[in-house]
Design an enzyme around this catalytic site. Structure first.
Site, short mmCIF file in Angstrom:
data_model
loop_
_atom_site.label_atom_id
_atom_site.label_comp_id
_atom_site.label_asym_id
_atom_site.label_seq_id
_atom_site.Cartn_x
_atom_site.Cartn_y
_atom_site.Cartn_z
CG ASP A 144 -2.02 -1.02 1.14
OD1 ASP A 144 -2.13 -1.37 0.22
OD2 ASP A 144 -2.45 -1.37 2.33
CG ASP A 163 -6.71 -1.66 -1.31
OD1 ASP A 163 -7.06 -2.85 -1.52
OD2 ASP A 163 -5.87 -1.26 -0.67
#
Length: 219
Positions: A178, A192
């Site tokens: 991330d 995401d």
């Protein structure tokens, strides 16, 4: 899998009585209206086999859109993670909009936005199941908006599943990369984002009564 298909509502064939749905025929006129007459039988080709109906090529085009969107979302996510790992990991965060938005490399063993780090294997299985369900639904797909929505879901699920399989600490237990870090919010990635956008689009389509097979509810 069958239960997921039933909930989404993609029947193999339209209801004999319409079922409160309407699906235009190839000329744009709803089938079954007075004056239309019975559907014309498919013409036989020179080999004695009936030619493909108009719905089949249209369905194939929607499937092509689904996989094109999925491939684009997957490639974008994969390339962004490769750049982040090579250039940003073990380095200070990069400020994009002051303190409000930063790029910061984080390894996330949990679900989207960092939730449930103790259930990495379970989230891996869920991602794999989502991919299988979408692949099965593709053969009944006749709606362009649904093709785009499912393509975003598929691309995002593949992006994070790739991390689960190939990144440390091990197969099916890998930590997802991330890097998008808004202020006062969880760090996430492009996979995401694709999953969230696809989910929002599916909710909107459901509220409008549009099914993946192109039928529209008249509620």
């Amino acid at each position: 899998m069958a239960e997921a298909e039933r909930i989404i509502g993609t029947p193999d064939t339209p209801d004999a009585t319409g079922g409160g749905k309407e699906r235009p025929d190839s000329e744009g006129t709803p089938a079954g209206e007075p004056g239309n007459g019975p559907a014309a039988a498919p013409e036989a080709s020179g080999t004695g086999e009936p030619e493909a109906t108009a719905g089949r090529p249209r369905g194939r085009r929607r499937i092509a859109v689904l996989f094109a969107v999925a491939a684009f979302a997957y490639a974008l996510d994969l390339i962004s993670k490769m750049i982040v790992v090579a250039k940003l990991e073990h380095h200070p965060p990069i400020e994009i909009v002051g303190d409000w938005l930063k790029f910061e490399a984080i390894r996330n063993a949990g679900a989207a936005f960092g939730f449930g780090e103790a259930f990495t294997v379970i989230f891996t299985m869920i991602a794999a199941a989502v991919i299988v369900v979408i692949a099965r639904l593709a053969r009944k797909l006749y709606s362009l908006p649904w093709a785009i929505a499912l393509g975003l879901l598929l691309g995002g699920a593949l992006g994070n599943l790739t991390d689960r399989i190939f990144r440390a600490p091990g197969v099916f237990e890998g930590a997802v990369v991330d890097f998008i870090a808004p202020k006062h919010f969880a760090v996430f990635n492009l996979a995401d984002s694709a999953i969230v956008c696809g989910g929002i689009l599916i909710v909107l389509l459901s509220f409008r009564g549009l099914d993946p097979d192109g039928t529209v509810h008249k509620d």
